[in-house]
Design a protein around this motif. Structure first.
Motif, PDB file in Angstrom:
ATOM      1  N   VAL A 159       0.847  -1.198   0.000  1.00 19.39           N
ATOM      2  CA  VAL A 159       0.000   0.000   0.000  1.00 19.39           C
ATOM      3  C   VAL A 159       0.880   1.246   0.000  1.00 19.39           C
ATOM      4  O   VAL A 159       1.841   1.327   0.764  1.00 19.39           O
ATOM      5  N   VAL A 160       0.537   2.199  -0.862  1.00 16.59           N
ATOM      6  CA  VAL A 160       1.239   3.483  -0.891  1.00 16.59           C
ATOM      7  C   VAL A 160       0.232   4.598  -0.646  1.00 16.59           C
ATOM      8  O   VAL A 160      -0.773   4.706  -1.359  1.00 16.59           O
ATOM      9  N   LEU A 161       0.513   5.403   0.362  1.00 19.55           N
ATOM     10  CA  LEU A 161      -0.271   6.607   0.634  1.00 19.55           C
ATOM     11  C   LEU A 161       0.527   7.801   0.127  1.00 19.55           C
ATOM     12  O   LEU A 161       1.650   8.030   0.565  1.00 19.55           O
ATOM     13  N   ILE A 162      -0.041   8.523  -0.818  1.00 21.92           N
ATOM     14  CA  ILE A 162       0.579   9.749  -1.332  1.00 21.92           C
ATOM     15  C   ILE A 162      -0.137  10.924  -0.697  1.00 21.92           C
ATOM     16  O   ILE A 162      -1.367  10.995  -0.729  1.00 21.92           O
ATOM     17  N   GLU A 163       0.641  11.833  -0.117  1.00 25.67           N
ATOM     18  CA  GLU A 163       0.058  13.016   0.518  1.00 25.67           C
ATOM     19  C   GLU A 163       0.491  14.278  -0.214  1.00 25.67           C
ATOM     20  O   GLU A 163       1.674  14.521  -0.400  1.00 25.67           O
ATOM     21  N   TYR A 164      -0.478  15.093  -0.612  1.00 20.07           N
ATOM     22  CA  TYR A 164      -0.232  16.395  -1.211  1.00 20.07           C
ATOM     23  C   TYR A 164      -0.538  17.438  -0.139  1.00 20.07           C
ATOM     24  O   TYR A 164      -1.696  17.577   0.287  1.00 20.07           O
ATOM     25  N   ALA A 165       0.488  18.166   0.317  1.00 22.12           N
ATOM     26  CA  ALA A 165       0.283  19.022   1.480  1.00 22.12           C
ATOM     27  C   ALA A 165       1.126  20.287   1.440  1.00 22.12           C
ATOM     28  O   ALA A 165       2.089  20.401   0.687  1.00 22.12           O
ATOM     29  N   ASP A 166       0.739  21.225   2.295  1.00 21.74           N
ATOM     30  CA  ASP A 166       1.356  22.548   2.396  1.00 21.74           C
ATOM     31  C   ASP A 166       1.720  22.781   3.862  1.00 21.74           C
ATOM     32  O   ASP A 166       0.908  22.502   4.757  1.00 21.74           O
ATOM     33  N   PHE A 167       2.915  23.302   4.111  1.00 25.56           N
ATOM     34  CA  PHE A 167       3.345  23.519   5.491  1.00 25.56           C
ATOM     35  C   PHE A 167       2.608  24.672   6.170  1.00 25.56           C
ATOM     36  O   PHE A 167       2.687  24.811   7.394  1.00 25.56           O
ATOM     37  N   LYS A 168       1.873  25.473   5.417  1.00 21.15           N
ATOM     38  CA  LYS A 168       1.070  26.537   6.010  1.00 21.15           C
ATOM     39  C   LYS A 168      -0.363  26.077   6.309  1.00 21.15           C
ATOM     40  O   LYS A 168      -1.162  26.835   6.837  1.00 21.15           O
ATOM     41  N   CYS A 169      -0.673  24.858   5.965  1.00 19.54           N
ATOM     42  CA  CYS A 169      -2.025  24.319   6.085  1.00 19.54           C
ATOM     43  C   CYS A 169      -2.279  23.752   7.485  1.00 19.54           C
ATOM     44  O   CYS A 169      -1.564  22.862   7.939  1.00 19.54           O
ATOM     45  N   ALA A 216      -7.001  -1.641   0.986  1.00 20.03           N
ATOM     46  CA  ALA A 216      -6.001  -1.666  -0.082  1.00 20.03           C
ATOM     47  C   ALA A 216      -5.058  -2.851   0.081  1.00 20.03           C
ATOM     48  O   ALA A 216      -4.666  -3.497  -0.901  1.00 20.03           O
ATOM     49  N   ALA A 217      -4.681  -3.148   1.320  1.00 21.33           N
ATOM     50  CA  ALA A 217      -3.793  -4.289   1.575  1.00 21.33           C
ATOM     51  C   ALA A 217      -4.489  -5.599   1.215  1.00 21.33           C
ATOM     52  O   ALA A 217      -3.874  -6.507   0.638  1.00 21.33           O
ATOM     53  N   THR A 218      -5.777  -5.679   1.532  1.00 21.52           N
ATOM     54  CA  THR A 218      -6.550  -6.881   1.183  1.00 21.52           C
ATOM     55  C   THR A 218      -6.618  -7.060  -0.323  1.00 21.52           C
ATOM     56  O   THR A 218      -6.422  -8.162  -0.854  1.00 21.52           O
ATOM     57  N   ALA A 219      -6.908  -5.952  -1.033  1.00 21.50           N
ATOM     58  CA  ALA A 219      -6.990  -6.015  -2.494  1.00 21.50           C
ATOM     59  C   ALA A 219      -5.652  -6.379  -3.096  1.00 21.50           C
ATOM     60  O   ALA A 219      -5.573  -7.160  -4.048  1.00 21.50           O
ATOM     61  N   VAL A 238      -4.628   6.593  -1.665  1.00 19.85           N
ATOM     62  CA  VAL A 238      -4.241   5.328  -1.033  1.00 19.85           C
ATOM     63  C   VAL A 238      -4.428   4.234  -2.071  1.00 19.85           C
ATOM     64  O   VAL A 238      -5.553   3.813  -2.343  1.00 19.85           O
ATOM     65  N   ASN A 239      -3.336   3.840  -2.697  1.00 16.13           N
ATOM     66  CA  ASN A 239      -3.400   2.872  -3.808  1.00 16.13           C
ATOM     67  C   ASN A 239      -4.454   3.277  -4.837  1.00 16.13           C
ATOM     68  O   ASN A 239      -5.197   2.445  -5.348  1.00 16.13           O
ATOM     69  N   GLY A 240      -4.516   4.574  -5.134  1.00 17.94           N
ATOM     70  CA  GLY A 240      -5.434   5.047  -6.152  1.00 17.94           C
ATOM     71  C   GLY A 240      -6.794   5.467  -5.653  1.00 17.94           C
ATOM     72  O   GLY A 240      -7.635   5.887  -6.445  1.00 17.94           O
ATOM     73  N   GLN A 241      -7.039   5.381  -4.354  1.00 12.39           N
ATOM     74  CA  GLN A 241      -8.309   5.854  -3.788  1.00 12.39           C
ATOM     75  C   GLN A 241      -8.115   7.245  -3.188  1.00 12.39           C
ATOM     76  O   GLN A 241      -7.322   7.406  -2.267  1.00 12.39           O
ATOM     77  N   PRO A 242      -8.807   8.257  -3.685  1.00  4.97           N
ATOM     78  CA  PRO A 242      -8.668   9.607  -3.130  1.00  4.97           C
ATOM     79  C   PRO A 242      -9.320   9.747  -1.753  1.00  4.97           C
ATOM     80  O   PRO A 242     -10.388   9.191  -1.500  1.00  4.97           O
ATOM     81  N   ILE A 243      -8.657  10.499  -0.893  1.00  5.24           N
ATOM     82  CA  ILE A 243      -9.201  10.894   0.405  1.00  5.24           C
ATOM     83  C   ILE A 243      -8.871  12.367   0.576  1.00  5.24           C
ATOM     84  O   ILE A 243      -7.739  12.782   0.335  1.00  5.24           O
ATOM     85  N   SER A 244      -9.854  13.147   0.992  1.00  8.50           N
ATOM     86  CA  SER A 244      -9.645  14.577   1.120  1.00  8.50           C
ATOM     87  C   SER A 244      -9.740  15.020   2.570  1.00  8.50           C
ATOM     88  O   SER A 244     -10.678  14.654   3.273  1.00  8.50           O
TER      89      SER A 244
END
Length: 250
Positions: A84-94, A239-242, A218-224
């Motif tokens: 499983v890979v979680l990609i995070e798009y983030a800002d340090f001012k957020c 995701a790990a199960t899949a 998360v493995n291609g599933q968006p979370i906001s």
């Protein structure tokens, strides 16, 4: 949300299904709910992820391919071959990004990164102007000396963003993070390499239709948004199960 016409033009399709999948980062897979504390990201309500029992629900293979899985990436932690890979798009001012960094991410590391299930890949997504850009380049520069995650922790500490991210403040954070060569850190933060790396991450996020921080895949599933821990737990475990099921077919 700052988003120039130039960035809109550079929003690229990352696969045949991305035009549809990108909508998920704005609305399609989320129902509105308001977090407990005021958001520094937007005046609108922060959406919550739509959780499904189907491990394939809301998953887009085109987005899963954005995982770089570079063993030498200093802005990532966890095994290169984690299921499983979680990609995070983030800002340090957020503010919400800081909430996730302080309250949720450490538990994800303990529960899933340390046992080899999860890899976390950071993407700099500065959206709040010059300070955001400076912090992103500083984080990248700290990573050049193997101290990205320590810088990340210092920059997201309670009250850190209120002090700004000017040149002197970035040096203080770098020292706090254990960066050895501060002169090199400053040079790296101002370099063309830093600007190019941050721009690459930023354009990737814009290309996905991301309109707020933090945004996750998360493995291609968006979370906001900085969702409750259980939202991430469920997404990672599904995701790990899949991924295990796919491996069993090979």
């Amino acid at each position: 949300m700052p988003k120039s016409d130039n960035n809109k033009k550079k929003s690229i399709a990352i696969g045949a299904g991305v035009a549809v999948a990108a909508l998920l980062l704005g609305a399609a897979s989320y129902s509105a709910t308001k977090p407990d504390e005021p958001s520094s990201v937007t005046a609108e309500e922060e959406p919550a992820a739509d959780v499904s029992a189907d491990p394939r629900a809301g998953v887009y293979p085109e987005l899963a391919k954005l995982a770089r899985r570079d063993a030498g990436d200093p802005l990532a932690q966890g095994r290169k071959d984690a299921p499983v890979v979680l990609i995070e798009y983030a800002d340090f001012k957020c503010g919400y990004c800081g909430k996730f960094a302080r309250d949720t991410e450490p538990d994800l590391v303990k529960k899933y990164v340390e046992d080899g299930t999860l890899r976390i890949e950071w993407r700099n997504f500065p959206i709040f102007g010059a300070d955001s850009e400076s912090a992103a380049r500083g984080a990248w520069a700290a990573g050049r000396q193997g101290r990205f995650w320590q810088f990340h922790e210092a920059a997201y500490a309670e009250g850190a963003k209120e002090k700004g991210f000017g040149a002197d403040r970035l040096k203080e954070l770098a020292k706090e993070a254990g960066v050895k060569d501060i002169g090199r850190f400053s040079d790296d933060a101002d370099s063309a390499g830093a600007k190019a790396a941050v721009k690459k991450d930023q354009e990737e996020a814009y290309g996905l239709g991301a309109t707020s921080t933090p945004s996750f895949l998360v493995n291609g599933q968006p979370i906001s948004g900085a969702q409750p821990d259980e939202v991430f737990d469920q997404a990672i475990e599904r995701a790990a199960t899949a991924a295990g099921a796919e491996d069993g077919k090979k």
